[in-house]
Design a protein around this motif. Structure first.
Motif, PDB file in Angstrom:
ATOM      1  N   SER A  65     -11.742   8.580  -5.568  1.00 39.63           N
ATOM      2  CA  SER A  65     -11.248   7.834  -4.413  1.00 39.63           C
ATOM      3  C   SER A  65     -11.798   8.428  -3.121  1.00 39.63           C
ATOM      4  N   LEU A  66     -11.803   9.732  -3.073  1.00 36.93           N
ATOM      5  CA  LEU A  66     -12.265  10.405  -1.862  1.00 36.93           C
ATOM      6  C   LEU A  66     -13.716  10.025  -1.567  1.00 36.93           C
ATOM      7  N   LEU A  67     -14.514  10.057  -2.587  1.00 37.85           N
ATOM      8  CA  LEU A  67     -15.935   9.760  -2.415  1.00 37.85           C
ATOM      9  C   LEU A  67     -16.162   8.281  -2.118  1.00 37.85           C
ATOM     10  N   ARG A  68     -15.505   7.444  -2.909  1.00 38.50           N
ATOM     11  CA  ARG A  68     -15.712   6.003  -2.793  1.00 38.50           C
ATOM     12  C   ARG A  68     -15.030   5.406  -1.575  1.00 38.50           C
ATOM     13  N   LYS A  69     -14.138   6.172  -0.980  1.00 41.25           N
ATOM     14  CA  LYS A  69     -13.351   5.654   0.141  1.00 41.25           C
ATOM     15  C   LYS A  69     -12.596   4.397  -0.274  1.00 41.25           C
ATOM     16  N   GLN A  70     -12.098   4.465  -1.456  1.00 35.39           N
ATOM     17  CA  GLN A  70     -11.300   3.343  -1.955  1.00 35.39           C
ATOM     18  C   GLN A  70     -10.343   3.858  -3.004  1.00 35.39           C
ATOM     19  N   SER A  71      -9.057   3.614  -2.802  1.00 35.63           N
ATOM     20  CA  SER A  71      -8.067   4.213  -3.687  1.00 35.63           C
ATOM     21  C   SER A  71      -7.645   3.289  -4.825  1.00 35.63           C
ATOM     22  N   ASN A  72      -7.926   2.010  -4.664  1.00 39.23           N
ATOM     23  CA  ASN A  72      -7.443   1.029  -5.631  1.00 39.23           C
ATOM     24  C   ASN A  72      -5.923   1.051  -5.753  1.00 39.23           C
ATOM     25  N   VAL A  73      -5.297   1.330  -4.644  1.00 36.57           N
ATOM     26  CA  VAL A  73      -3.837   1.304  -4.620  1.00 36.57           C
ATOM     27  C   VAL A  73      -3.396   0.267  -3.596  1.00 36.57           C
ATOM     28  N   ILE A  74      -2.400  -0.498  -3.969  1.00 38.34           N
ATOM     29  CA  ILE A  74      -1.790  -1.430  -3.034  1.00 38.34           C
ATOM     30  C   ILE A  74      -0.367  -0.960  -2.789  1.00 38.34           C
ATOM     31  N   GLY A  75       0.033  -0.949  -1.542  1.00 41.09           N
ATOM     32  CA  GLY A  75       1.400  -0.558  -1.220  1.00 41.09           C
ATOM     33  C   GLY A  75       2.266  -1.797  -1.056  1.00 41.09           C
ATOM     34  N   LEU A  76       3.447  -1.754  -1.632  1.00 36.43           N
ATOM     35  CA  LEU A  76       4.382  -2.867  -1.475  1.00 36.43           C
ATOM     36  C   LEU A  76       5.645  -2.349  -0.806  1.00 36.43           C
ATOM     37  N   ILE A  77       5.929  -2.887   0.363  1.00 33.12           N
ATOM     38  CA  ILE A  77       7.157  -2.489   1.064  1.00 33.12           C
ATOM     39  C   ILE A  77       8.126  -3.653   1.033  1.00 33.12           C
ATOM     40  N   ILE A  78       9.265  -3.433   0.441  1.00 33.00           N
ATOM     41  CA  ILE A  78      10.294  -4.468   0.370  1.00 33.00           C
ATOM     42  C   ILE A  78      11.625  -3.837   0.738  1.00 33.00           C
ATOM     43  N   PRO A  79      12.615  -4.645   1.020  1.00 38.34           N
ATOM     44  CA  PRO A  79      13.911  -4.051   1.368  1.00 38.34           C
ATOM     45  C   PRO A  79      14.484  -3.231   0.221  1.00 38.34           C
ATOM     46  N   ASN A  80      14.394  -3.759  -0.978  1.00 39.52           N
ATOM     47  CA  ASN A  80      15.125  -3.150  -2.065  1.00 39.52           C
ATOM     48  C   ASN A  80      14.740  -3.817  -3.380  1.00 39.52           C
ATOM     49  N   VAL A  81      14.169  -3.058  -4.305  1.00 43.62           N
ATOM     50  CA  VAL A  81      13.801  -3.673  -5.592  1.00 43.62           C
ATOM     51  C   VAL A  81      14.966  -4.123  -6.389  1.00 43.62           C
ATOM     52  N   SER A  82      16.140  -3.666  -6.069  1.00 38.95           N
ATOM     53  CA  SER A  82      17.232  -4.064  -6.943  1.00 38.95           C
ATOM     54  C   SER A  82      17.726  -5.458  -6.576  1.00 38.95           C
ATOM     55  N   HIS A  83      17.194  -6.019  -5.515  1.00 43.70           N
ATOM     56  CA  HIS A  83      17.478  -7.425  -5.228  1.00 43.70           C
ATOM     57  C   HIS A  83      16.602  -8.278  -6.152  1.00 43.70           C
ATOM     58  N   PRO A  84      17.230  -9.187  -6.915  1.00 47.03           N
ATOM     59  CA  PRO A  84      16.482  -9.921  -7.942  1.00 47.03           C
ATOM     60  C   PRO A  84      15.221 -10.622  -7.434  1.00 47.03           C
ATOM     61  N   PHE A  85      15.280 -11.208  -6.265  1.00 48.35           N
ATOM     62  CA  PHE A  85      14.075 -11.885  -5.783  1.00 48.35           C
ATOM     63  C   PHE A  85      12.931 -10.894  -5.630  1.00 48.35           C
ATOM     64  N   PHE A  86      13.218  -9.754  -5.041  1.00 46.48           N
ATOM     65  CA  PHE A  86      12.161  -8.770  -4.826  1.00 46.48           C
ATOM     66  C   PHE A  86      11.738  -8.093  -6.117  1.00 46.48           C
ATOM     67  N   SER A  87      12.668  -7.950  -7.024  1.00 43.27           N
ATOM     68  CA  SER A  87      12.275  -7.305  -8.272  1.00 43.27           C
ATOM     69  C   SER A  87      11.345  -8.220  -9.057  1.00 43.27           C
ATOM     70  N   GLU A  88      11.611  -9.508  -9.006  1.00 43.79           N
ATOM     71  CA  GLU A  88      10.716 -10.423  -9.703  1.00 43.79           C
ATOM     72  C   GLU A  88       9.365 -10.495  -8.997  1.00 43.79           C
ATOM     73  N   LEU A  89       9.414 -10.490  -7.682  1.00 45.36           N
ATOM     74  CA  LEU A  89       8.162 -10.500  -6.925  1.00 45.36           C
ATOM     75  C   LEU A  89       7.353  -9.239  -7.220  1.00 45.36           C
ATOM     76  N   ALA A  90       8.028  -8.106  -7.206  1.00 43.56           N
ATOM     77  CA  ALA A  90       7.346  -6.830  -7.461  1.00 43.56           C
ATOM     78  C   ALA A  90       6.728  -6.835  -8.853  1.00 43.56           C
ATOM     79  N   ASN A  91       7.452  -7.377  -9.784  1.00 45.91           N
ATOM     80  CA  ASN A  91       6.939  -7.452 -11.149  1.00 45.91           C
ATOM     81  C   ASN A  91       5.639  -8.248 -11.193  1.00 45.91           C
ATOM     82  N   HIS A  92       5.624  -9.396 -10.566  1.00 50.67           N
ATOM     83  CA  HIS A  92       4.431 -10.226 -10.600  1.00 50.67           C
ATOM     84  C   HIS A  92       3.278  -9.603  -9.820  1.00 50.67           C
ATOM     85  N   ILE A  93       3.600  -9.011  -8.697  1.00 49.98           N
ATOM     86  CA  ILE A  93       2.542  -8.360  -7.914  1.00 49.98           C
ATOM     87  C   ILE A  93       1.917  -7.236  -8.727  1.00 49.98           C
ATOM     88  N   GLU A  94       2.763  -6.425  -9.329  1.00 56.09           N
ATOM     89  CA  GLU A  94       2.233  -5.290 -10.074  1.00 56.09           C
ATOM     90  C   GLU A  94       1.384  -5.774 -11.248  1.00 56.09           C
TER      91      GLU A  94
END
Lengths: 337, 337
Positions: A65-94
DNA sequence: TGTCATATGTCAATCGTTTGACATATTAAA
DNA sequence: TTTAATATGTCAAACGATTGACATATGACA
């Protein structure tokens, strides 16, 4: 039983040098087989793989990653995964991100502005390739000079930052119309804080329009969605039915709120859907397995997730992309209408 | 609207060298203020911070991780975040990990062994500091030479790898006893696949013991939890009540299954809790907002999450740790008993 | 015999940061 | 005046992998 395992510190992982030495080759050659470049004989190729196996070698992605300058990581910021809508969204995104070769760092802001800002900086320090923002507690300006690709869920920040949402207006309209059609004469709408400038407010707009068009008595109750305080919903519902016992229709801005409405109706001895009809929003899995199952506006959660990841990738690759991404909703009639 | 933003590629982030140059200092000095080492005058300290602000500098954590040989990332592998139990667990793990200075990579195995193995290797390539395993589709051996700190949820792998679970036996016992106490005479227990060697099987064990002790008629139905196929639950419940219409008590191994039981009872015209009493397991948030709210065995999810992170940290720091970590459960009586 | 494709090697730079060793000022206290 | 603390600098190595430039060796084919 108490124990200390030997397999923690000290026994550093094998490096490409270890592999090269054991295979009696140069690191360059090993790197070549690893990356499929240049000429490699079948013999060395298999030898390298065998040694890698023996040493349990895993290429260090941090160094890459350091060399390529690319981490292949996506950050997901949500209020709370334990909220069903966000947990389902997080599941699909991941899931989709994984298919595309990305990993996902999950961040629960708990709707705390300090935490949210902290997370954004943390993600930048870790050079994530993109950030998907499902939590919106900061001022618009804070998001603007973010430098990394970013996508917003359900909030329009500016004309440059792409955002994704379901077709909130149509959703609100469908729900309101169905209640009217079914003969409701006094309809309540429970929504989030309208001052937050979220796209979800369009549901309320549509609701009001339909009500006025049909001249139906209605009322709108804002909740402080900032708190995932389920007691709050119970209180609101209770008070609502006490003050307006003649309510015969409800459009809640989430299935969870709808579930609380169901609960309070039942507690108040009202029959659903005969006495009161209820419509939710989201179509989380639970909407199906609740009793009674909830009529709701279905957000295409899987598509929302995929779109979010696609938009990150498009920005990474300097490809053109749509700024506004509104996905269609459908109404799912179940047992509460 | 279509757009391409300028803020993607090309404009590389500022490095410590840029900061040093702009502040007219050496990188060593900048690094010193960054890490609070050695002598630094207040003047330079503030100057450095000012320049960092101006350049929007964020230290590259990837470079740091490479040097420190520590990523401060914990990997969490679970079947699926959209399952309420796991979403709540993930939420607590992430929160606590964040407090301790760790980030969390989320992995949904979808209970696919290939994917699970892939994830483990990915996490190793990314040099995570530890892995929390909530998905268990592989053979015991596969987990043994994992080299990185690992913690297992609800499964005992060996005598060295720490595992966490709720007190399944007591949970099963409490549930079974309550049903007996309440006068149930034919009790069904729905559990997962017992061949999977999960600690959850102890719930079934306890159930059977209590039933035999009290000489109560009972039956045990295994479900294939490998599939999060909600239709499956519906079918099972339907068939169960058709074949055994005299069932008056149920102990389900999850609140979701309990919810489906409620649904089928209602559909079959049985009253809850008068005709049939139902107890779930987990105490997910939904258990409270369902109608009727579900009597259940409460797992201490927040504590489970904290314990998992603690165990990772203890292994990292070569501190002694408990291999067996069984957390107490309580029974929460609500409206289904 | 010469040429070319194949196969491997050496070497050094790079990614961004940290850190130890050591040098060199300035200032203040003994 | 000497000593010591303070403040900053230079330099190089290290983390683990990739890559380009270039050298070398073998075998095959023309």
């Amino acid at each position: 039983m108490v124990g200390t395992t030997a397999r923690c510190k000290g026994d550093a992982m094998a490096t490409i040098h270890d592999v090269a030495k054991k295979a009696d080759l140069s690191v360059t050659t090993v790197s070549r087989v690893l990356n499929n470049r240049g000429y490699i004989s079948e013999a060395t190729r298999t030898k390298v793989f065998r040694v890698m196996e023996e040493l349990n070698y895993q290429p260090n992605e941090i160094a890459r990653s350091l060399l390529r300058k690319q981490s292949n990581v996506i950050g997901l910021i949500i209020p709370n995964v334990s909220h069903p809508f966000f947990s389902e969204l997080a599941n699909h995104i991941e899931n989709y991100a994984y298919d595309q070769g990305f990993k996902m760092l999950l961040c629960n802001s708990q709707l705390d502005p300090v935490k949210e800002k902290d997370y954004i900086e943390m993600l930048k320090r870790n050079r994530v390739d993109g950030i998907i923002m499902g939590s919106h507690t900061l001022q618009v300006e804070e998001y603007k000079n973010l430098s990394s690709p970013i996508v917003t869920i359900d909030r329009q920040i500016s004309n440059e930052i792409p955002y994704i949402s379901s077709d909130n207006y149509t959703g609100g309209s469908l729900a309101a119309s169905l209640l009217v059609e079914k003969g409701c004469t006094k309809i309540a709408h429970i929504c989030g804080n309208l001052e937050l400038q979220l796209l979800a407010n369009k549901r309320t707009e549509a609701f009001q329009t339909v009500m006025k068009e049909n001249k139906v008595e209605h009322l709108i109750i804002q909740t402080d969605m900032n708190v995932f305080d389920q007691m709050q919903y119970e209180d609101i519902m209770k008070r609502l039915f006490e003050e307006h016992p003649d309510i015969d229709g409800m459009f809640a801005t989430s299935d969870i709120i709808a579930a609380f409405a169901v609960k309070q109706c039942t507690a108040a001895g009202k029959r659903i859907p005969d006495d009161v009809k209820i419509i939710g929003y989201d179509d989380i899995n639970a909407a199906r397995w609740l009793t009674p199952s909830i009529t709701t506006i279905k957000q295409p959660i899987a598509e929302l997730g995929r779109k979010a990841v696609d938009l990150i990738m498009q920005q990474m690759n300097d490809e053109p992309f749509e700024v506004e991404n509104i996905l269609p909703v459908t109404i799912v009639e179940r047992s509460t209408t």
